[in-house]
Design a protein around this motif. Structure first.
Motif, PDB file in Angstrom:
ATOM      1  N   ASP A 146      55.159  27.806  44.401  1.00  0.00           N
ATOM      2  CA  ASP A 146      53.742  27.609  44.695  1.00  0.00           C
ATOM      3  C   ASP A 146      53.587  27.097  46.124  1.00  0.00           C
ATOM      4  OD1 ASP A 146      52.911  28.114  41.944  1.00  0.00           O
ATOM      5  OD2 ASP A 146      53.841  26.181  41.507  1.00  0.00           O
ATOM      6  N   ALA A 161      46.921  31.797  53.846  1.00  0.00           N
ATOM      7  CA  ALA A 161      47.165  31.966  52.407  1.00  0.00           C
ATOM      8  C   ALA A 161      47.081  33.433  52.012  1.00  0.00           C
ATOM      9  CB  ALA A 161      46.167  31.137  51.597  1.00  0.00           C
ATOM     10  N   ARG A 165      50.135  35.715  50.496  1.00  0.00           N
ATOM     11  CA  ARG A 165      50.006  36.473  49.250  1.00  0.00           C
ATOM     12  C   ARG A 165      50.382  37.935  49.482  1.00  0.00           C
ATOM     13  NH1 ARG A 165      45.362  33.186  48.645  1.00  0.00           N
ATOM     14  NH2 ARG A 165      44.008  34.863  49.400  1.00  0.00           N
ATOM     15  N   ASP A 170      53.074  33.167  46.109  1.00  0.00           N
ATOM     16  CA  ASP A 170      51.946  32.626  45.355  1.00  0.00           C
ATOM     17  C   ASP A 170      51.327  31.510  46.192  1.00  0.00           C
ATOM     18  OD1 ASP A 170      50.100  31.762  43.566  1.00  0.00           O
ATOM     19  OD2 ASP A 170      51.517  31.262  41.968  1.00  0.00           O
ATOM     20  N   ARG A 172      47.744  29.552  47.883  1.00  0.00           N
ATOM     21  CA  ARG A 172      46.319  29.306  47.735  1.00  0.00           C
ATOM     22  C   ARG A 172      45.889  28.217  48.705  1.00  0.00           C
ATOM     23  NH1 ARG A 172      46.079  24.781  43.928  1.00  0.00           N
ATOM     24  NH2 ARG A 172      48.142  24.507  42.967  1.00  0.00           N
TER      25      ARG A 172
END
Length: 310
Positions: A146, A161, A165, A170, A172
């Motif tokens: 993450d 971000a 991706r 992954d 965010r």
């Protein structure tokens, strides 16, 4: 002439990080680098390094933070690689790409000794040239699953971000830095901040923090509480003389030179074991060293020419 795109291609992190580890173990001649303030606009850095019988290199770098307001990179740099036995000039490399890759790779190398083996949540603070490589660099040494991205300009975090991706990670955007810091196993801060962004009150046991951006006494990314909270490691002794993250708490009495546990050289040579247990908070502060420039340039030159030398 070796351009940025070719340097990026020939310096994957699974090749660069081991090369840096070897360089810290074997060492080199690294004179004190020159800092020259260019008025209030920026800083000129001159960084020489050589290995007897091997290569000699010097980097000329200009760091101009205000460039960001005009859509330009804050760093412009050139690296000259020479034969250390004859002085013959062998190659000119794009110094900006070399610098950003060796900078984040050095932080990842330190994290290989200091981050928990199971660390999998990475918080990237910043979205510039160095920060944009953090997820890939740390993925080379830890099982990163993450990725949280925070930037003082939210649009920068959103762009990074989205890019990550698109590269299969992954990732965010973190809207609140304190909340994100409390989730992270590794925090990588690569900004040109002049006032603390990270707070010690946000840290949870076992986190590893890299402070990459500050290389002048007036630059700072972390508050005193964070500096006191962690076991402190540095890339070179220059860090306690150059970075405001350390010079300011040293001046105020919040930090002592004796609080430094080890340098990266001592970690790489096995003179310090690094992390002691899963709950320890570890902190790595780097200001950069010409040793890593030379090591990275040597890898690139060897890859291009099919030759190798110490």
């Amino acid at each position: 002439m070796i351009p940025a795109a070719e340097i990026a291609e020939r310096l994957p992190f699974d090749r660069l990080i081991p090369a840096l580890r070897s360089a810290f173990v074997t060492g080199a001649e690294v004179p004190t680098r020159h800092h020259h303030d260019i008025g209030a606009a920026g800083t000129l850095l001159l960084m020489p390094c050589w290995v007897d019988g091997g290569f000699l290199g010097v980097k000329v770098a200009g760091v101009f933070p205000g460039n960001r307001d005009h859509g330009q990179p804050s760093l412009h740099s050139t690296y000259l690689l020479c034969d250390a036995s004859t002085g013959e000039q062998l190659a000119v490399l794009d110094g900006a790409e070399l610098t950003r890759r060796r900078t984040i790779a050095t932080a990842a190398l330190a994290a290989d000794y200091l981050a928990r083996p199971d660390a999998h949540t990475l918080l990237v603070v910043g979205s510039g040239a160095v920060a944009s490589l953090a997820a890939h660099a740390y993925s080379a040494i830890r099982p990163v699953k993450d990725v949280l991205v925070w930037n003082i300009r939210p649009a920068g975090a959103e762009t990074l971000a989205a890019t990550l991706r698109g590269e299969g990670l992954d990732a965010r955007v973190a809207t609140d830095l304190g909340t994100a810091a409390a989730e992270a196993d590794i925090i990588s801060c690569a900004t040109l901040a002049t006032a603390p962004l990270l707070r010690g009150a946000w840290l949870r046991p076992g986190v590893h923090v890299d402070l990459i951006g500050s290389f002048r006494p007036d630059m700072r990314e972390a508050d005193d509480e964070l500096i006191r909270a962690g076991s402190l490691f540095i890339d070179t002794p220059d860090a306690i003389e150059e970075s405001g993250d350390l010079t300011q708490p040293l001046h105020d009495g919040a930090l002592s030179p004796d609080d430094v546990r080890a340098t990266l050289t001592e970690l790489c040579r096995g003179q310090h074991a690094g992390r002691r247990d899963a709950a320890e908070i570890t902190l790595f502060k780097s200001v950069g060293t010409a040793l890593t420039d030379l090591a990275a340039a040597t890898v690139v030159y060897g890859s291009v020419t099919g030759t190798s030398r110490g």
